[in-house]
Motif scaffolding. Structure first.
Motif, PDB file in Angstrom:
ATOM      1  N   VAL A  91       3.809   0.580   2.539  1.00 51.21           N
ATOM      2  CA  VAL A  91       3.462  -0.379   3.588  1.00 51.21           C
ATOM      3  C   VAL A  91       3.444  -1.774   2.978  1.00 51.21           C
ATOM      4  CG1 VAL A  91       1.765  -1.026   5.338  1.00 51.21           C
ATOM      5  CG2 VAL A  91       2.051   1.387   4.710  1.00 51.21           C
ATOM      6  N   ILE A  92       4.370  -2.636   3.427  1.00 54.61           N
ATOM      7  CA  ILE A  92       4.395  -4.023   2.974  1.00 54.61           C
ATOM      8  C   ILE A  92       3.484  -4.807   3.905  1.00 54.61           C
ATOM      9  CG2 ILE A  92       5.841  -6.011   2.449  1.00 54.61           C
ATOM     10  CD1 ILE A  92       8.191  -4.126   2.156  1.00 54.61           C
ATOM     11  N   ARG A  93       2.343  -5.218   3.404  1.00 62.10           N
ATOM     12  CA  ARG A  93       1.267  -5.717   4.257  1.00 62.10           C
ATOM     13  C   ARG A  93       1.630  -7.004   4.981  1.00 62.10           C
ATOM     14  NH1 ARG A  93      -3.901  -5.707   0.422  1.00 62.10           N
ATOM     15  NH2 ARG A  93      -5.019  -5.877   2.405  1.00 62.10           N
TER      16      ARG A  93
ATOM     17  N   LEU B   2       0.850  -1.187   0.000  1.00 64.26           N
ATOM     18  CA  LEU B   2       0.000   0.000   0.000  1.00 64.26           C
ATOM     19  C   LEU B   2       0.885   1.237   0.000  1.00 64.26           C
ATOM     20  CD1 LEU B   2      -2.549  -1.106   2.759  1.00 64.26           C
ATOM     21  CD2 LEU B   2      -2.889  -1.204   0.286  1.00 64.26           C
ATOM     22  N   ILE B   3       0.592   2.194  -0.882  1.00 61.30           N
ATOM     23  CA  ILE B   3       1.379   3.427  -0.972  1.00 61.30           C
ATOM     24  C   ILE B   3       0.466   4.601  -0.628  1.00 61.30           C
ATOM     25  CG2 ILE B   3       2.802   4.890  -2.441  1.00 61.30           C
ATOM     26  CD1 ILE B   3       3.473   2.463  -4.099  1.00 61.30           C
TER      27      ILE B   3
ATOM     28  N   GLU C 238       0.056  11.846   9.495  1.00 57.61           N
ATOM     29  CA  GLU C 238      -0.406  10.783  10.375  1.00 57.61           C
ATOM     30  C   GLU C 238      -0.874   9.616   9.522  1.00 57.61           C
ATOM     31  OE1 GLU C 238      -2.488  11.737  14.390  1.00 57.61           O
ATOM     32  OE2 GLU C 238      -4.081  11.164  12.998  1.00 57.61           O
ATOM     33  N   LEU C 239      -0.215   8.489   9.662  1.00 56.87           N
ATOM     34  CA  LEU C 239      -0.604   7.271   8.950  1.00 56.87           C
ATOM     35  C   LEU C 239      -1.482   6.442   9.873  1.00 56.87           C
ATOM     36  CD1 LEU C 239      -0.023   5.516   6.310  1.00 56.87           C
ATOM     37  CD2 LEU C 239       1.582   4.268   7.778  1.00 56.87           C
ATOM     38  N   VAL C 240      -2.660   6.060   9.398  1.00 62.16           N
ATOM     39  CA  VAL C 240      -3.587   5.235  10.166  1.00 62.16           C
ATOM     40  C   VAL C 240      -3.658   3.875   9.488  1.00 62.16           C
ATOM     41  CG1 VAL C 240      -5.949   4.980  11.001  1.00 62.16           C
ATOM     42  CG2 VAL C 240      -4.901   7.249  10.904  1.00 62.16           C
ATOM     43  N   ALA C 241      -3.390   2.820  10.254  1.00 59.67           N
ATOM     44  CA  ALA C 241      -3.359   1.461   9.703  1.00 59.67           C
ATOM     45  C   ALA C 241      -4.270   0.557  10.510  1.00 59.67           C
ATOM     46  CB  ALA C 241      -1.935   0.912   9.703  1.00 59.67           C
ATOM     47  N   LEU C 242      -4.990  -0.299   9.812  1.00 63.65           N
ATOM     48  CA  LEU C 242      -5.807  -1.340  10.448  1.00 63.65           C
ATOM     49  C   LEU C 242      -4.991  -2.617  10.443  1.00 63.65           C
ATOM     50  CD1 LEU C 242      -8.465  -2.441  11.608  1.00 63.65           C
ATOM     51  CD2 LEU C 242      -9.262  -2.788   9.263  1.00 63.65           C
ATOM     52  N   LEU C 243      -4.743  -3.161  11.641  1.00 62.92           N
ATOM     53  CA  LEU C 243      -3.876  -4.325  11.790  1.00 62.92           C
ATOM     54  C   LEU C 243      -4.675  -5.544  12.208  1.00 62.92           C
ATOM     55  CD1 LEU C 243      -0.988  -2.642  13.828  1.00 62.92           C
ATOM     56  CD2 LEU C 243      -1.284  -2.702  11.347  1.00 62.92           C
ATOM     57  N   ARG C 244      -4.306  -6.697  11.666  1.00 62.99           N
ATOM     58  CA  ARG C 244      -4.893  -7.963  12.089  1.00 62.99           C
ATOM     59  C   ARG C 244      -4.147  -8.462  13.316  1.00 62.99           C
ATOM     60  NH1 ARG C 244      -3.339 -13.482  12.504  1.00 62.99           N
ATOM     61  NH2 ARG C 244      -4.811 -14.957  11.606  1.00 62.99           N
ATOM     62  N   GLU C 245      -4.878  -8.839  14.334  1.00 61.37           N
ATOM     63  CA  GLU C 245      -4.239  -9.371  15.535  1.00 61.37           C
ATOM     64  C   GLU C 245      -3.576 -10.705  15.203  1.00 61.37           C
ATOM     65  OE1 GLU C 245      -3.119  -8.751  19.500  1.00 61.37           O
ATOM     66  OE2 GLU C 245      -3.882  -7.483  17.895  1.00 61.37           O
ATOM     67  N   ASP C 246      -2.353 -10.887  15.680  1.00 62.08           N
ATOM     68  CA  ASP C 246      -1.548 -12.030  15.247  1.00 62.08           C
ATOM     69  C   ASP C 246      -2.170 -13.364  15.636  1.00 62.08           C
ATOM     70  OD1 ASP C 246       0.612 -13.211  14.011  1.00 62.08           O
ATOM     71  OD2 ASP C 246       1.758 -13.340  15.865  1.00 62.08           O
ATOM     72  N   ASN C 247      -2.829 -13.421  16.797  1.00 66.36           N
ATOM     73  CA  ASN C 247      -3.378 -14.699  17.266  1.00 66.36           C
ATOM     74  C   ASN C 247      -4.879 -14.831  17.041  1.00 66.36           C
ATOM     75  OD1 ASN C 247      -4.164 -12.789  19.062  1.00 66.36           O
ATOM     76  ND2 ASN C 247      -3.462 -13.848  20.905  1.00 66.36           N
ATOM     77  N   ASP C 248      -5.467 -13.902  16.280  1.00 69.29           N
ATOM     78  CA  ASP C 248      -6.911 -13.944  16.042  1.00 69.29           C
ATOM     79  C   ASP C 248      -7.203 -13.265  14.711  1.00 69.29           C
ATOM     80  OD1 ASP C 248      -9.640 -14.032  16.079  1.00 69.29           O
ATOM     81  OD2 ASP C 248      -9.891 -13.012  18.004  1.00 69.29           O
ATOM     82  N   SER C 249      -7.597 -14.055  13.718  1.00 71.05           N
ATOM     83  CA  SER C 249      -7.855 -13.496  12.383  1.00 71.05           C
ATOM     84  C   SER C 249      -9.134 -12.680  12.318  1.00 71.05           C
ATOM     85  CB  SER C 249      -7.933 -14.631  11.356  1.00 71.05           C
ATOM     86  OG  SER C 249      -9.037 -15.487  11.624  1.00 71.05           O
ATOM     87  N   LYS C 250      -9.951 -12.706  13.381  1.00 69.38           N
ATOM     88  CA  LYS C 250     -11.212 -11.967  13.387  1.00 69.38           C
ATOM     89  C   LYS C 250     -11.152 -10.730  14.272  1.00 69.38           C
ATOM     90  CE  LYS C 250     -13.868 -16.206  12.642  1.00 69.38           C
ATOM     91  NZ  LYS C 250     -14.935 -17.094  13.171  1.00 69.38           N
TER      92      LYS C 250
ATOM     93  N   ASP D  41      -5.290  -2.475   5.954  1.00 69.95           N
ATOM     94  CA  ASP D  41      -5.416  -1.292   5.096  1.00 69.95           C
ATOM     95  C   ASP D  41      -4.729  -0.133   5.798  1.00 69.95           C
ATOM     96  OD1 ASP D  41      -6.087   0.073   2.818  1.00 69.95           O
ATOM     97  OD2 ASP D  41      -8.117   0.577   3.449  1.00 69.95           O
ATOM     98  N   ALA D  42      -4.429   0.910   5.028  1.00 65.46           N
ATOM     99  CA  ALA D  42      -3.767   2.085   5.583  1.00 65.46           C
ATOM    100  C   ALA D  42      -4.171   3.309   4.785  1.00 65.46           C
ATOM    101  CB  ALA D  42      -2.241   1.914   5.583  1.00 65.46           C
TER     102      ALA D  42
END
Length: 561
Positions: free
Chosen positions: A481-483, A470-471, A536-548, A524-525
């Motif tokens: 951002v390398i997802r 994502l650029i 300000e960069l805002v990113a939505l991150l997936r929790e490492d131990n929970d895909s939901k 996403d970012a």
């Protein structure tokens, strides 16, 4: 299964997979919408004289509802769009009418006050919230200890702000749209902000048959539920001093668009469509006349829809050619300026990243298309990792005609490294209409030798896993951002990009500000300004131990004085 003549039933075995109540509700909500009932049913088990249980009668299966916002899968190389009359653009007559679900609009409350609603907020225990807050503060402290140029703030888990089922839907994302809307960095700098924070990061809208949940990354409470059923929705910025905010809803089965004004609780307009909707997003006002606008991409092409106009009919700004007919749009943005002000202001260029709708492993292609009605098309690459438009960092870019720069990230297969490139675009001097590549202004290798080799598993996503990079561009900053690696590379473009005759003059216009490891998959970012020399960069991150589940990361990037 009915009785079996000539056989005697000797053994019955039942296996069950344990599921939480929230998981069952999510499955009902997402995949069996017809079975989502507010009433319960009873099953009576009848006993026979032999002491055996009679088999239950087979229940009739409800017809599955189907809707599609992306092109249908096909094995054909090129799919011809539906043939319409020459004067038919695929949109029917415009109407204004109230929806039955809109009658309950007065019941809107912040989601934290609606614990019984499906997309509502759960009550968080104070000690749990404190632990999560401490973890976030620890992450900030660790970054400052190692001298990182980034200031990173991690939010609490989404599941502490909304129900687990709603958190899973937020991570999965809306259909035919990006979570935060997409990049805006290639447009003119004539934007007026009316919200508490500068615009650039859109809210995430998740729609169901009865309600829509809107999640804001920078508001408290972060979510609101609306009694509006739809197949999908996108929201505008706050448009004026009256805090007018518009939600554009799409009803796929009926092929209808409805615009709601959320502050005054009114229906603005309804649009009947005759064709499919492949992709859509909100456009900043500087893209078309300084007013509310959405882009609707159909099998025919791209349309600007200004619902506050009279009549509010979409205008075609580019058309698909043979290369784009069968492609799935995965990102879209516009940039540039025609040099006009007010109602005559227009963007000059659209950037599309597309892929094959058949294979999820297909290469991502990047196209630039002029939005002046000529639909001049330029293929940037047929195998790209990411691309975005960037406004030239020159002082006169806000008030004159310009074409945006194109920032791309491609894989160098010889060195197995990712390369970021900044290029100029020009119009062919022979006819003045064709887009051609200009000069390469800067290149940078995304050096990952000193970072972790760990890759993070992605969650299920409505729009798929592409693009890999994502650029985001804003105020001369370019952030890649390398997802799958959770890596951020931030660059600063020099303002001394050209001499007065637009000749390239600097060999080091793209300097690395820094890089940072987020330690999670980036869903996403998006980026927004945060001062004169800060973004300000805002990113939505997936929790490492929970895909939901996941978190919101806010990364502040500053330019050295």
């Amino acid at each position: 299964i009915g009785p079996s003549a000539g056989f005697r039933l000797t053994d019955i075995r039942v296996w069950a997979c344990k599921r939480s109540e929230e998981d069952v509700q999510m499955m009902m909500y997402e995949y069996l919408k017809d079975a989502e009932m507010k009433r319960k049913f009873k099953v009576n088990i009848r006993k026979s004289s032999t002491g055996m249980l009679a088999p239950p009668s087979r229940l009739a299966q409800p017809e599955r509802k189907k809707f599609a916002l992306s092109p249908p899968k096909t094995i054909q190389a090129n799919r011809t769009p539906p043939r319409l009359p020459p004067d038919d653009d695929g949109f029917g007559a415009d109407e204004v009418k109230f929806e039955p679900t809109f009658a309950a609009f007065d019941e809107i409350k912040p989601v934290q006050n609606q614990p019984s609603e499906l997309p509502s907020v759960e009550i968080v225990k104070q000690e749990d919230a404190k632990v999560l807050e401490d973890e976030s503060q620890d992450s900030i402290a660790s970054e400052s200890d190692i001298g990182s140029p980034f200031e990173v703030v991690l939010s609490d888990l989404l599941s502490t702000k909304v129900k687990s089922s709603a958190a899973a839907a937020i991570i999965r994302g809306p259909p035919a749209a990006r979570h935060f809307g997409g990049n805006r960095g290639g447009l003119a700098t004539v934007h007026t902000n009316f919200g508490l924070k500068p615009d650039g990061v859109g809210p995430i809208a998740i729609s169901g048959p009865d309600k829509s949940l809107v999640f804001f990354s920078d508001r408290d409470p972060p979510g609101r539920t609306y009694p509006i059923g739809a197949s999908g929705a996108v929201l505008s910025d706050i448009m004026d001093e009256n805090y007018s905010e518009y939600m554009c809803c799409f009803l796929a089965r009926e092929k209808r668009m409805i615009i709601f004004e959320l502050t005054r609780k009114t229906v603005v307009v309804e649009l009947q469509m005759k064709t499919k909707l492949n992709f859509w997003r909100y456009l900043p006002p500087e893209a078309h006349g300084g007013e509310l606008a959405f882009v609707l991409i159909t099998p025919i092409g791209g349309f600007h829809w200004k619902p506050l106009e009279n009549p509010p009919r979409p205008r075609q700004v580019w058309k698909r050619n043979a290369e784009l007919e069968s492609k799935k749009v995965i990102t879209y943005e516009e940039g540039g300026s025609n040099g006009q002000l007010g109602a005559d202001a227009r963007s000059t260029l659209a950037l599309l990243l597309v892929s094959s709708p058949v294979s999820s492993d297909a290469n991502v292609e990047a196209y630039c298309i002029s939005t002046d009605g000529q639909s001049s098309q330029l293929l940037l690459s047929d195998d790209i990792q990411g691309a975005a438009l960037c406004r030239p960092p020159t002082l006169d870019a806000a008030s004159s005609y310009f074409l945006p720069l194109v920032v791309t990230v491609q894989n160098n297969y010889e060195t197995s490294q990712l390369v970021l490139t900044v290029e100029d675009l020009v119009q062919d001097s022979s006819d003045g209409n064709s887009l051609v590549r200009g000069v390469t202004l800067a290149t940078a290798m995304l050096d990952m030798t000193d970072v972790s080799n760990e890759s993070f598993d992605p969650p299920p996503l409505s729009m798929g896993l592409s693009p890999e990079v994502l650029i985001c561009c804003n105020q001369g900053f370019v952030v890649a951002v390398i997802r799958s690696r959770g890596l951020i590379f931030a660059y600063d473009l020099s303002s001394n990009l050209w001499e007065s005759d637009r000749q390239f003059m600097s060999s080091d216009i793209c300097s690395l500000v820094g890089k940072h490891e987020l330690g999670r998959y980036v869903v996403d970012a998006a980026i927004r300004p945060n001062g004169e020399n800060e973004v300000e960069l805002v990113a939505l991150l997936r929790e490492d131990n929970d895909s939901k589940d996941g978190r919101i990361a806010t990364i502040t990037i500053s330019r050295d004085d």
